[in-house]
Design an enzyme around this catalytic site. Structure first.
Site, mmCIF file in Angstrom:
data_model
loop_
_atom_site.group_PDB
_atom_site.id
_atom_site.type_symbol
_atom_site.label_atom_id
_atom_site.label_comp_id
_atom_site.label_asym_id
_atom_site.label_seq_id
_atom_site.Cartn_x
_atom_site.Cartn_y
_atom_site.Cartn_z
ATOM 1 N N GLU A 1 39.103 93.278 12.743
ATOM 2 C CA GLU A 1 37.497 93.929 12.820
ATOM 3 C C GLU A 1 37.367 95.245 12.339
ATOM 4 O OE1 GLU A 1 36.179 93.450 16.972
ATOM 5 O OE2 GLU A 1 36.577 91.420 16.830
ATOM 6 N N GLU B 1 41.239 90.762 22.144
ATOM 7 C CA GLU B 1 41.216 92.304 22.716
ATOM 8 C C GLU B 1 41.771 91.993 24.158
ATOM 9 O OE1 GLU B 1 38.036 94.400 19.917
ATOM 10 O OE2 GLU B 1 37.427 93.869 21.686
#
Length: 612
Positions: A263, A177
C-alpha cells in the site's frame, strides 16, 4: 495401454495449456516465468465501481502503465446474511478478474476476512456480532467456522483463476495489517500478543479453499514483525524508502526479498465534517521514481477509489470520543478520479512509469475524459412524511440494537409514550450514531456521536407525549481494537432524568431499496421520502448538488448513490452515465432535516472540498 497413454497425453496437454505462466519468489525480485518481474500495481475495488464501468477503469490502469491491479473482496457484500452468498452484479468478482486478464493485467487478490479499506466494519458482516462470544481475528471457534465457510465460497469463485491454474491472480493476501491490530490490542489489553497460530490458521484455511499459489501478509513497516507469518512474504505498507523497505523485509524473510510495497499512498480518504484531503503529485514524483529505480514492486492505494455506495462507508475511532465516519465519495485524490478520468497526477505517474517498463513497451493512449453535464432541474412531485408510511413495529421493554433487530444498515425509529407537563433531561447511552428526537411529531433536538453528544434537554407538553427517536447507523468502525464494539442504534438505554424509559416500538427502516412516496402528505418537521421522474434526451456523467439539502440518501433508477450531508466536505453525489437512460428516469431522496426542499440541481463537476 495405448488408450491410457493417449488419455494421459491429453490430460497433460490440457494441464500445460492451462498452466501458461509461473510466478515465484526470487531472492531479490519476483520471478514471472523464471525472469525478474516488477509489479507496478494499482488498487481498485470492483465493489466501488459500477460493473458497467469495470473495463473502462481497467483500460485506464493499462494506459497509466500498470501491469497489475489489486482488489479487496469484502465479506459483508458477498455474505450479507449468514449462509446466503451473492456473487451477482457488482459482486461478480470472477468476471472482474477475467476482465482484467482480457485487458492484459495481473491481479493481486485481497480476500482476507478483514480488509479495513474505510469500509463498513472493515468488511466483516454485521451478523457476526449476533453470535455470542465471537471474537474476530482470533481462534474463537465460531469466528473460524464462519471464516472457513466464507473463504471456501470465495475459493469456489476464483481459486481456479490463480496463475498456477492458468489464470491471472499472481498473489493472494491472508489477513490484513494484523501487526497493527496486535500492537493496538496490546496497548489496550496488556495480555494480548501476536498469535502466529491464528495467522497459520489463516494460511491453512486459504489453502483448503484452493488458494495454493503465492500467499503474503502486509503491515505498516513498524508492525511487520508482529504481523507476518514465517514462510510467507511480508509486504510493507506506507514506506517508500528503498533501504528501509529492504531492511524490513529481510529482517522477517530470511535475509531475502523480493520487496513489495503493498500500500503506497498517493493521497488519503475523507471523513464527514473534516477537510478534504488532496496531495499534489509533486510530493510523490521523486518517491515513485526512487522506488521503481530500486526495482521494488509497488501497489498504489488507491489508483482509483470510486464511490462507497449504499451504507458501506466505515468509520475510525480510537476511544477518545473521536468517532469519524467516512464520506461516500472515495475519490481519494487518486490518479484516476471518482468518475474514472485521468488527473494531472495520473499523467505525471504515467510519465515516470514509462521510464521503467521493459524495452520496447509502448503504452496505449490515454482515453479522453468522459463527458459530464448538469441535468435539468428536478422538481419532486411526491413527498411523503416518513412517519406516515412506517412498517409494523417490533415491541420490546428496552430499546433493541440494529443487530438484535436483525437489521444491518440504515435507520431505526424508536417510539414510546411518556408523561408530559415538565422539562426533562434526555440521555441516549452509547448512541450509535446519529439521532433526531421528536416530541409529538415536532423535531426537538439532534444528537451526533461525532460531537460526543448523547444528552439534551426536552420540553414536554401536558398529557401523554409521543417520544420518537430516529437513529442512523453512520458506519461501523473499520480499524483498530474497537472492531467488536460495533453494535448500532440505542445500544444501552434511554434515560429521562436519570431513569430508564421502557416499552418501545421499533420501526425497522433499512432503506436498502429505492423507496416510493406512498402518499403526498404536506411538508412537516419529520423526515420525508421524495420521488420524481425526469426526462433526458441523452446521458452523461453528472453530479447531484446536495449542498442546499440537509442530510440523507439518494437513489437514481434503483441505484443507491450513497449518503449526503450538508456539513461536507462532500457536497455532490456522482451519478455515472451508465445508470441513466434517454427518456424517463426515476429519482428518490430520503431527506432527514429539510423536508420542505423540493428542487434538485446538478453540476458537471464534483464538489468534494466544501465544509458548511
Amino acid at each position: 495401454m495405448k488408450k491410457f497413454l493417449l488419455l494421459g497425453s491429453i490430460l497433460l496437454m490440457g494441464y500445460l495449456a492451462k498452466a501458461q505462466h509461473t510466478f515465484a519468489l526470487g531472492d531479490s525480485t519476483f520471478l514471472l516465468d523464471g525472469k525478474p518481474f516488477q509489479m507496478i500495481s494499482g488498487e481498485m475495488h470492483y465493489q466501488r465501481i459500477p460493473r458497467e464501468c469495470w473495463r473502462d477503469r481497467l483500460k485506464m490502469a493499462k494506459a497509466m502503465g500498470l501491469n497489475t491491479v489489486a482488489t479487496y473482496v469484502f465479506w459483508n457484500l458477498h455474505e450479507p446474511t449468514q449462509g446466503h452468498y451473492d456473487f451477482s452484479g457488482n459482486n461478480d468478482v470472477a468476471t472482474f478478474i477475467k476482465m482484467a486478464k482480457e485487458e492484459g493485467l495481473w491481479v493481486i487478490l485481497r480476500p482476507s476476512p478483514y480488509g479495513c479499506a474505510e469500509w463498513e466494519f472493515g468488511g466483516y458482516p454485521y451478523w457476526l456480532q449476533n453470535l455470542p462470544g465471537l471474537q474476530v481475528r482470533s481462534m474463537e471457534p465460531q469466528y473460524i467456522a464462519a471464516y472457513n465457510k466464507y473463504i471456501h465460497a470465495i475459493g469456489k469463485q476464483v481459486a481456479a483463476m490463480q496463475i498456477n491454474h492458468g489464470g491471472n491472480i499472481i498473489m493472494t493476501q491472508i489477513e490484513n495489517e494484523y501487526g497493527s491490530y496486535v500492537i493496538q490490542m496490546a496497548n489496550e489489553k496488556s495480555a494480548y500478543a501476536a498469535n502466529t497460530t491464528y495467522l497459520d490458521e489463516n494460511r491453512k484455511l486459504f489453502i483448503s479453499a484452493g488458494f495454493d499459489g503465492l500467499l503474503y501478509t502486509c503491515d505498516p513497516g513498524s508492525d511487520v514483525e508482529k504481523g507476518h507469518l514465517p514462510g510467507l512474504l511480508p509486504a510493507v505498507n506506507g514506506i517508500d524508502d528503498p533501504a528501509k523497505v529492504k531492511a524490513i523485509v529481510r529482517a522477517s524473510h530470511n535475509d531475502k526479498g523480493p520487496y513489495y510495497i503493498a500500500e503506497w499512498y498517493p493521497a488519503w480518504f475523507d471523513s464527514w465534517g473534516q477537510p478534504h484531503h488532496t496531495v499534489p503529485s509533486e510530493k510523490f514524483e521523486q518517491r515513485l521514481e526512487r522506488v521503481l529505480t530500486a526495482g521494488i514492486s509497488i501497489n498504489m492505494y488507491m489508483f482509483h477509489g470510486g464511490t462507497t455506495r449504499g451504507y458501506m462507508n466505515g468509520a475510525n475511532y480510537s476511544g477518545n470520543h473521536d468517532y469519524a465516519p467516512e464520506v461516500s465519495s472515495y475519490d481519494y485524490d487518486a490518479p484516476l478520479d471518482e468518475a474514472g478520468n485521468a488527473t494531472p497526477k495520473f499523467m505525471k505517474f504515467r510519465e515516470i512509469i514509462s521510464r521503467h517498463l521493459p524495452a520496447g513497451t509502448t503504452l496505449p493512449p490515454v482515453p479522453a475524459a468522459k463527458p459530464a453535464a448538469a441535468l435539468p432541474t428536478v422538481t419532486f412531485t411526491r413527498s411523503s412524511d416518513l412517519f406516515s408510511q412506517l412498517p409494523a413495529p417490533v415491541k420490546s421493554v428496552d430499546p433493541l440494537t440494529f443487530e438484535k433487530l436483525d437489521q444491518a444498515y440504515g435507520f431505526v425509529l424508536y417510539r414510546t409514550t411518556i408523561d408530559g407537563g415538565r422539562k426533562a433531561s434526555l440521555q441516549l447511552k452509547e448512541l450509535r450514531d446519529y439521532a433526531i428526537i421528536f416530541i409529538n411529531g415536532k423535531r426537538s433536538a439532534v444528537l451526533d456521536r461525532r460531537l460526543s453528544q448523547d444528552s439534551t434537554g426536552i420540553d414536554l407538553p401536558n398529557g401523554k407525549v409521543t417520544l420518537d427517536i430516529l437513529v442512523e447507523n453512520l458506519g461501523r468502525i473499520n480499524f483498530g481494537n474497537y472492531l467488536l464494539e460495533n453494535n448500532k442504534g440505542i445500544t444501552h438505554a434511554v434515560l429521562l432524568d436519570g431513569k430508564p424509559v421502557h416499552n418501545w416500538l421499533q420501526y425497522k427502516l433499512p432503506f436498502a431499496d429505492m423507496p416510493v412516496a406512498k402518499n403526498n402528505s404536506a411538508a412537516s418537521e419529520s423526515p420525508a421520502v421524495k420521488t420524481a421522474v425526469f426526462t433526458l434526451e441523452k446521458t452523461a456523467d453528472t453530479y447531484l448538488d446536495m449542498s442546499g439539502w440537509g442530510k440523507g440518501v439518494v437513489w437514481v433508477n434503483g441505484h443507491h448513490l450513497g449518503r449526503y450531508w450538508k456539513i461536507g466536505p462532500q457536497q455532490t453525489l456522482y451519478v455515472p452515465a451508465a445508470w441513466l437512460k434517454p427518456g424517463k428516469n426515476t429519482i428518490a431522496v430520503l431527506e432527514l432535516l429539510t423536508p420542505g426542499k423540493n428542487t434538485l440541481t446538478s453540476l458537471d463537476h464534483p464538489v468534494l472540498d466544501k465544509l458548511q
